[in-house]
Design a protein around this motif. Structure first.
Motif, PDB file in Angstrom:
ATOM      1  N   MET A 158      -7.306   3.174  34.124  1.00  9.46           N
ATOM      2  CA  MET A 158      -7.375   4.547  33.631  1.00  9.46           C
ATOM      3  C   MET A 158      -8.792   5.072  33.793  1.00  9.46           C
ATOM      4  N   THR A 159      -8.945   6.233  34.426  1.00 13.65           N
ATOM      5  CA  THR A 159     -10.261   6.836  34.595  1.00 13.65           C
ATOM      6  C   THR A 159     -10.626   7.640  33.356  1.00 13.65           C
ATOM      7  N   GLY A 160     -11.889   8.064  33.308  1.00  7.52           N
ATOM      8  CA  GLY A 160     -12.352   8.818  32.154  1.00  7.52           C
ATOM      9  C   GLY A 160     -11.713  10.177  32.013  1.00  7.52           C
ATOM     10  N   THR A 161     -11.079  10.672  33.070  1.00  7.93           N
ATOM     11  CA  THR A 161     -10.446  11.992  33.010  1.00  7.93           C
ATOM     12  C   THR A 161      -8.970  11.929  32.679  1.00  7.93           C
ATOM     13  N   GLN A 162      -8.412  10.730  32.639  1.00 10.25           N
ATOM     14  CA  GLN A 162      -6.983  10.584  32.355  1.00 10.25           C
ATOM     15  C   GLN A 162      -6.724  10.530  30.859  1.00 10.25           C
ATOM     16  N   ARG A 163      -5.679  11.246  30.460  1.00 10.46           N
ATOM     17  CA  ARG A 163      -5.275  11.206  29.056  1.00 10.46           C
ATOM     18  C   ARG A 163      -4.479   9.939  28.805  1.00 10.46           C
ATOM     19  N   PRO A 164      -4.781   9.199  27.741  1.00 11.03           N
ATOM     20  CA  PRO A 164      -4.021   7.967  27.477  1.00 11.03           C
ATOM     21  C   PRO A 164      -2.558   8.256  27.191  1.00 11.03           C
ATOM     22  N   GLN A 165      -1.717   7.299  27.531  1.00 12.43           N
ATOM     23  CA  GLN A 165      -0.289   7.412  27.251  1.00 12.43           C
ATOM     24  C   GLN A 165      -0.047   7.038  25.791  1.00 12.43           C
ATOM     25  N   ILE A 166       0.191   8.046  24.975  1.00 11.85           N
ATOM     26  CA  ILE A 166       0.297   7.810  23.528  1.00 11.85           C
ATOM     27  C   ILE A 166       1.667   7.250  23.148  1.00 11.85           C
ATOM     28  N   GLY A 167       2.720   7.817  23.682  1.00  4.21           N
ATOM     29  CA  GLY A 167       4.051   7.333  23.353  1.00  4.21           C
ATOM     30  C   GLY A 167       4.574   7.886  22.046  1.00  4.21           C
ATOM     31  N   PRO A 168       5.619   7.268  21.496  1.00  2.00           N
ATOM     32  CA  PRO A 168       6.237   7.776  20.260  1.00  2.00           C
ATOM     33  C   PRO A 168       5.352   7.529  19.055  1.00  2.00           C
ATOM     34  N   PRO A 169       5.610   8.235  17.942  1.00  2.00           N
ATOM     35  CA  PRO A 169       4.821   8.013  16.724  1.00  2.00           C
ATOM     36  C   PRO A 169       4.939   6.581  16.231  1.00  2.00           C
ATOM     37  N   GLY A 170       3.882   6.120  15.580  1.00  3.41           N
ATOM     38  CA  GLY A 170       3.901   4.794  14.978  1.00  3.41           C
ATOM     39  C   GLY A 170       4.672   4.792  13.671  1.00  3.41           C
ATOM     40  N   ARG A 171       4.920   3.601  13.172  1.00  2.00           N
ATOM     41  CA  ARG A 171       5.578   3.440  11.880  1.00  2.00           C
ATOM     42  C   ARG A 171       4.525   3.424  10.781  1.00  2.00           C
ATOM     43  N   ILE A 172       4.968   3.726   9.564  1.00  3.11           N
ATOM     44  CA  ILE A 172       4.067   3.751   8.415  1.00  3.11           C
ATOM     45  C   ILE A 172       4.660   2.890   7.303  1.00  3.11           C
ATOM     46  N   ILE A 173       3.871   1.960   6.796  1.00  3.67           N
ATOM     47  CA  ILE A 173       4.200   1.241   5.567  1.00  3.67           C
ATOM     48  C   ILE A 173       3.317   1.836   4.482  1.00  3.67           C
ATOM     49  N   LEU A 174       3.919   2.439   3.474  1.00  2.00           N
ATOM     50  CA  LEU A 174       3.163   3.046   2.386  1.00  2.00           C
ATOM     51  C   LEU A 174       3.319   2.194   1.134  1.00  2.00           C
ATOM     52  N   LEU A 175       2.229   1.527   0.746  1.00  6.52           N
ATOM     53  CA  LEU A 175       2.207   0.700  -0.451  1.00  6.52           C
ATOM     54  C   LEU A 175       1.739   1.551  -1.622  1.00  6.52           C
ATOM     55  N   ASN A 176       2.530   1.591  -2.687  1.00  4.75           N
ATOM     56  CA  ASN A 176       2.199   2.405  -3.854  1.00  4.75           C
ATOM     57  C   ASN A 176       2.190   1.535  -5.103  1.00  4.75           C
ATOM     58  N   GLY A 177       1.087   1.612  -5.836  1.00  2.00           N
ATOM     59  CA  GLY A 177       0.989   0.870  -7.081  1.00  2.00           C
ATOM     60  C   GLY A 177      -0.317   1.187  -7.772  1.00  2.00           C
ATOM     61  N   ALA A 178      -0.434   0.758  -9.006  1.00  2.00           N
ATOM     62  CA  ALA A 178      -1.657   0.986  -9.775  1.00  2.00           C
ATOM     63  C   ALA A 178      -2.821   0.223  -9.172  1.00  2.00           C
ATOM     64  N   SER A 179      -4.037   0.665  -9.460  1.00  2.00           N
ATOM     65  CA  SER A 179      -5.224  -0.064  -9.038  1.00  2.00           C
ATOM     66  C   SER A 179      -5.163  -1.490  -9.599  1.00  2.00           C
ATOM     67  N   GLY A 180      -5.437  -2.453  -8.732  1.00  2.00           N
ATOM     68  CA  GLY A 180      -5.410  -3.846  -9.166  1.00  2.00           C
ATOM     69  C   GLY A 180      -4.056  -4.514  -9.060  1.00  2.00           C
ATOM     70  N   SER A 181      -3.047  -3.776  -8.600  1.00  2.00           N
ATOM     71  CA  SER A 181      -1.702  -4.368  -8.518  1.00  2.00           C
ATOM     72  C   SER A 181      -1.543  -5.294  -7.321  1.00  2.00           C
ATOM     73  N   GLY A 182      -2.473  -5.246  -6.359  1.00  2.00           N
ATOM     74  CA  GLY A 182      -2.408  -6.178  -5.232  1.00  2.00           C
ATOM     75  C   GLY A 182      -2.120  -5.538  -3.886  1.00  2.00           C
ATOM     76  N   LYS A 183      -2.205  -4.223  -3.799  1.00  2.00           N
ATOM     77  CA  LYS A 183      -1.869  -3.526  -2.552  1.00  2.00           C
ATOM     78  C   LYS A 183      -2.754  -3.953  -1.384  1.00  2.00           C
ATOM     79  N   THR A 184      -4.062  -4.001  -1.619  1.00  2.00           N
ATOM     80  CA  THR A 184      -4.987  -4.345  -0.540  1.00  2.00           C
ATOM     81  C   THR A 184      -4.769  -5.773  -0.070  1.00  2.00           C
ATOM     82  N   SER A 185      -4.549  -6.682  -0.995  1.00  2.00           N
ATOM     83  CA  SER A 185      -4.310  -8.082  -0.617  1.00  2.00           C
ATOM     84  C   SER A 185      -3.036  -8.214   0.214  1.00  2.00           C
ATOM     85  N   ILE A 186      -2.002  -7.467  -0.147  1.00  2.00           N
ATOM     86  CA  ILE A 186      -0.767  -7.490   0.640  1.00  2.00           C
ATOM     87  C   ILE A 186      -1.025  -6.920   2.029  1.00  2.00           C
TER      88      ILE A 186
END
Length: 203
Positions: free
Chosen positions: A1-29
């Motif tokens: 790919m040259t510097g003038t070529q737009r990258p092939q992005i493709g379909p949207p990515g998936r999202i995992i949304l972790l929700n919980g109180a501070s200290g519940s372990g979200k970052t560790s998971i």
């Protein structure tokens, strides 16, 4: 790919949304998910966005000004997650949805994305123990989060870190991703409920 070529992005990515109180372990998971998932994923925690803001200038704000800046920070976080996913990246986001408007904004901003909504629970007594041990969080604020953060009552998957390890939780999320049917998911159902019941931004 040259510097003038737009990258092939493709379909949207998936999202995992972790929700919980501070200290519940979200970052560790999330850290374990980065290791066990088969593809490269981003971990984008709301705390990382908070940490980018000028600390000294933030400390100089009045309470009303701080509330506005924090709201803008969280709204920006939602849009950063959407932007990464729109470019084809898979994203693990961790958040504290302790105010109704945060959930409503996520429902609006992340519409059209495949969001796997994961509730990260922890017993109140264990959350108190962790908060006192860490010493860098306001206990009253954490306990308030504990009361409010799961009020919407609907997830695709839940983890309880009172006894389950971050690795066990990550493996259960990985298994869900492998077996989960196509949407609708919890976010789709919550979006429909919010519309039908006329949810407002109040708690």
């Amino acid at each position: 790919m040259t510097g003038t070529q737009r990258p092939q992005i493709g379909p949207p990515g998936r999202i995992i949304l972790l929700n919980g109180a501070s200290g519940s372990g979200k970052t560790s998971i999330a850290e374990q998910l980065l290791l066990v998932l088969d593809e490269p994923w981003f971990h984008l925690p709301v705390d990382a966005i908070n940490a980018m803001r000028a600390r000294q200038r933030t400390l100089e704000l009045s309470p009303a000004e701080l509330d506005l800046v924090l709201a803008r920070t969280r709204a920006g976080f939602h849009r950063a997650v959407a932007g990464l996913a729109a470019a084809g990246n898979n994203v693990i986001a961790d958040h504290v949805l302790s105010e109704r408007w945060r959930l409503l904004d996520c429902l609006a901003v992340l519409e059209g994305f495949d969001v796997v909504f994961v509730g990260v629970r922890c017993a109140k007594e264990e959350l108190e123990r962790r908060t006192r041990l860490r010493g860098d969080r306001d206990l009253d604020a954490v306990l308030t989060q504990h009361e409010r953060v799961h009020a919407h009552g609907r997830y695709d998957l839940e983890c309880d870190t009172t006894h389950a390890s971050p690795l066990d939780c990550a493996l259960s999320i990985k298994a869900f991703l492998a077996l989960a049917p196509q949407p609708p998911r919890a976010f789709d159902e919550l979006r429909a409920r919010a519309s039908a019941e006329g949810w407002t931004t109040g708690r």
